[in-house]
Design a protein around this motif. Structure first.
Motif, PDB file in Angstrom:
ATOM      1  N   TRP A  18     -32.286 -46.740 -28.248  1.00  0.00           N
ATOM      2  CA  TRP A  18     -31.162 -46.233 -27.445  1.00  0.00           C
ATOM      3  C   TRP A  18     -30.053 -47.271 -27.305  1.00  0.00           C
ATOM      4  N   VAL A  21     -28.181 -46.772 -30.494  1.00  0.00           N
ATOM      5  CA  VAL A  21     -27.368 -45.551 -30.404  1.00  0.00           C
ATOM      6  C   VAL A  21     -26.095 -45.829 -29.614  1.00  0.00           C
ATOM      7  N   ASP A  22     -26.228 -46.493 -28.467  1.00  0.00           N
ATOM      8  CA  ASP A  22     -25.051 -46.828 -27.661  1.00  0.00           C
ATOM      9  C   ASP A  22     -24.101 -47.756 -28.415  1.00  0.00           C
ATOM     10  N   TRP A  25     -22.330 -45.762 -31.116  1.00  0.00           N
ATOM     11  CA  TRP A  25     -21.343 -44.886 -30.486  1.00  0.00           C
ATOM     12  C   TRP A  25     -20.097 -45.685 -30.087  1.00  0.00           C
ATOM     13  N   VAL A  90     -26.372 -40.036 -32.053  1.00  0.00           N
ATOM     14  CA  VAL A  90     -25.019 -40.541 -31.760  1.00  0.00           C
ATOM     15  C   VAL A  90     -24.106 -39.373 -31.350  1.00  0.00           C
ATOM     16  N   ARG A  93     -24.905 -38.657 -27.846  1.00  0.00           N
ATOM     17  CA  ARG A  93     -24.289 -39.691 -26.996  1.00  0.00           C
ATOM     18  C   ARG A  93     -22.803 -39.431 -26.814  1.00  0.00           C
ATOM     19  N   THR A  94     -22.168 -38.829 -27.815  1.00  0.00           N
ATOM     20  CA  THR A  94     -20.752 -38.486 -27.716  1.00  0.00           C
ATOM     21  C   THR A  94     -20.532 -37.426 -26.635  1.00  0.00           C
ATOM     22  N   PRO A  97     -23.128 -39.530 -21.595  1.00  0.00           N
ATOM     23  CA  PRO A  97     -23.548 -40.926 -21.512  1.00  0.00           C
ATOM     24  C   PRO A  97     -25.057 -41.062 -21.304  1.00  0.00           C
ATOM     25  N   ASP A  98     -25.717 -39.985 -20.826  1.00  0.00           N
ATOM     26  CA  ASP A  98     -27.168 -40.023 -20.637  1.00  0.00           C
ATOM     27  C   ASP A  98     -27.872 -39.316 -21.781  1.00  0.00           C
ATOM     28  N   ALA A  99     -27.573 -39.743 -23.011  1.00  0.00           N
ATOM     29  CA  ALA A  99     -28.193 -39.126 -24.189  1.00  0.00           C
ATOM     30  C   ALA A  99     -29.709 -39.274 -24.131  1.00  0.00           C
ATOM     31  N   ARG A 100     -30.173 -40.427 -23.703  1.00  0.00           N
ATOM     32  CA  ARG A 100     -31.627 -40.656 -23.658  1.00  0.00           C
ATOM     33  C   ARG A 100     -32.298 -39.676 -22.698  1.00  0.00           C
TER      34      ARG A 100
END
Length: 124
Positions: A18, A21-22, A25, A90, A93-94, A97-100
């Motif tokens: 993660w 990923v951030d 992004w 990704v 995540r776009t 902000p809490d993709a996880r």
């Protein structure tokens, strides 16, 4: 050592995923020549491109195109599948902000629907 990782190892690997990923992004946001809604849509469309590369690799791995023959390996297919997964994370995540948290919650829901509820109680 028995080859099994600990829960801490798994958590560390997930944290690293993660973080990557951030970081990706952040890099894409800074480097993207197109922003706003159009940039968002292009980020989502990138998934189709990556899925097409999986298809190309599978076709190449089995030699389905007689004009080209075998052009890829199953390692190529695996790498392309990883690209799809990373591109999807990704893209997620776009959108948040809490993709996880979004992803983990979704996976838990799919697992519940598919596998049933977790076994209750533990003897450990």
């Amino acid at each position: 050592m028995n080859g099994e990782g600990t829960a801490a190892d798994a958590a560390g690997a997930a944290d690293g995923l993660w973080r990557s990923v951030d970081d990706l992004w952040t890099w894409l946001e800074a480097a993207s020549p197109v922003g706003g809604r159009e940039g968002l849509l292009l980020r989502m469309l990138k998934l189709s491109e990556e899925v097409g590369e999986v298809a190309e690799a599978v076709i190449g791995a089995v030699g389905q195109n007689p004009r080209k023959g075998v052009t890829h390996t199953w390692d190529d297919v695996r790498a392309e599948l990883c690209d799809v997964a990373l591109t999807a994370l990704v893209a997620l995540r776009t959108l948040t902000p809490d993709a996880r948290g979004t992803f983990e919650s979704h996976v838990a829901g799919v697992a519940r629907r598919s596998l049933g509820p977790p076994a209750s109680g533990s003897d450990a």
